[in-house]
Motif scaffolding. Sequence first.
Motif, PDB file in Angstrom:
ATOM      1  N   TRP A   6      83.441  45.855 -11.697  1.00  0.00           N
ATOM      2  CA  TRP A   6      84.347  44.541 -11.690  1.00  0.00           C
ATOM      3  C   TRP A   6      83.934  43.560 -13.047  1.00  0.00           C
ATOM      4  N   GLY A   7      83.155  44.284 -13.996  1.00  0.00           N
ATOM      5  CA  GLY A   7      82.950  43.305 -15.139  1.00  0.00           C
ATOM      6  C   GLY A   7      84.041  42.992 -15.780  1.00  0.00           C
ATOM      7  N   ALA A   8      85.076  43.933 -16.060  1.00  0.00           N
ATOM      8  CA  ALA A   8      86.226  43.531 -16.798  1.00  0.00           C
ATOM      9  C   ALA A   8      87.054  42.306 -16.299  1.00  0.00           C
ATOM     10  N   LEU A   9      86.794  42.241 -14.882  1.00  0.00           N
ATOM     11  CA  LEU A   9      87.667  41.191 -14.139  1.00  0.00           C
ATOM     12  C   LEU A   9      86.924  39.763 -14.024  1.00  0.00           C
ATOM     13  N   GLY A  10      85.957  39.606 -14.958  1.00  0.00           N
ATOM     14  CA  GLY A  10      85.288  38.241 -14.800  1.00  0.00           C
ATOM     15  C   GLY A  10      84.074  38.047 -14.072  1.00  0.00           C
ATOM     16  N   ILE A  11      83.743  39.017 -13.253  1.00  0.00           N
ATOM     17  CA  ILE A  11      82.769  38.936 -12.098  1.00  0.00           C
ATOM     18  C   ILE A  11      81.523  39.458 -12.532  1.00  0.00           C
ATOM     19  N   THR A  12      80.390  38.909 -12.519  1.00  0.00           N
ATOM     20  CA  THR A  12      79.371  39.337 -12.496  1.00  0.00           C
ATOM     21  C   THR A  12      78.365  39.683 -11.446  1.00  0.00           C
ATOM     22  N   VAL A  13      77.644  40.798 -11.058  1.00  0.00           N
ATOM     23  CA  VAL A  13      77.202  41.227 -10.181  1.00  0.00           C
ATOM     24  C   VAL A  13      75.561  41.672 -10.476  1.00  0.00           C
ATOM     25  N   ASN A  14      74.701  40.879  -9.877  1.00  0.00           N
ATOM     26  CA  ASN A  14      73.239  41.239 -10.127  1.00  0.00           C
ATOM     27  C   ASN A  14      72.553  40.947  -8.742  1.00  0.00           C
ATOM     28  N   ALA A  15      71.180  41.413  -9.006  1.00  0.00           N
ATOM     29  CA  ALA A  15      70.270  41.574  -7.605  1.00  0.00           C
ATOM     30  C   ALA A  15      69.177  40.887  -8.163  1.00  0.00           C
TER      31      ALA A  15
END
Length: 259
Positions: free
Chosen positions: A184-193
């Motif tokens: 999803w990085g190219a969709l403007g969504i960051t995902v972290n933990a």
Amino acid sequence: MSRLSQLFDLTGRTALVTGGSRGLGLAMAEALGEFGARLILTARKQAELDEAVAHLTGLGMEATAIAADVGKPDAAAAIVDQVRQAGGRVDILINNAGTSWGSKTEEMPLDAWNKLMAVNLTGPFLMAQAVAREWMIPAGWGRIINIASVEGLLGHHPRMIGTIAYNSSKGGLINFTRALAAEWGALGITVNALAPGYFPSRLTGYVIDKHGDDLRADTPRGQLGTDDDLKGAVLLMATDAGAHITGQVLAVDGGASII
């Protein structure tokens, strides 16, 4: 407002915090609310949610709550539907709800294993899927922060009661974070933990009562975490200040995982 203040400003954003009625979930909600976010809390017990909302509104924050059990497969869709019907949205998702079970692996009941996977791993998947599909992907902006654990990075110390399902679910959540960030990085969504070490809570109470001195001795800082210790990290990952950080896992454990 300075440029740095703007990067951390969450005015106009809405954060949904699962397991947000107490403990670390409530502490993280406080941090996001202090920097301007509207807050939506979910948890299973309405009374605890009511207390949390009253606490946050008493601090001058805008907060509402939805009673739900994210371990149930239909919970995510129901939460999204309630937010939509209220005219709201979700920009920031904190997948914090979690549970544990202490047992020797050879004695671990299957239903307990399945419950942990449902809450700790399937729940975050369904929440991320539902929230992103409804709001984040169309908007081209979103922040997802999964609350994992250092137990998902390490083996469990053999002197303590076994937590095979918890370790496995949190390890899965960590790689779920990496895989989703890549997709999803190219969709403007960051995902972290975030991977907390031991913090006093209902979930860790038994272990800390029994092994607290050992846990402190095995931590370079010599102390357990406090409610304030996740606030800065979650704020960074939730704001534009962390826009170029994705797929990362930050251990917040006083250094326990490095020795």
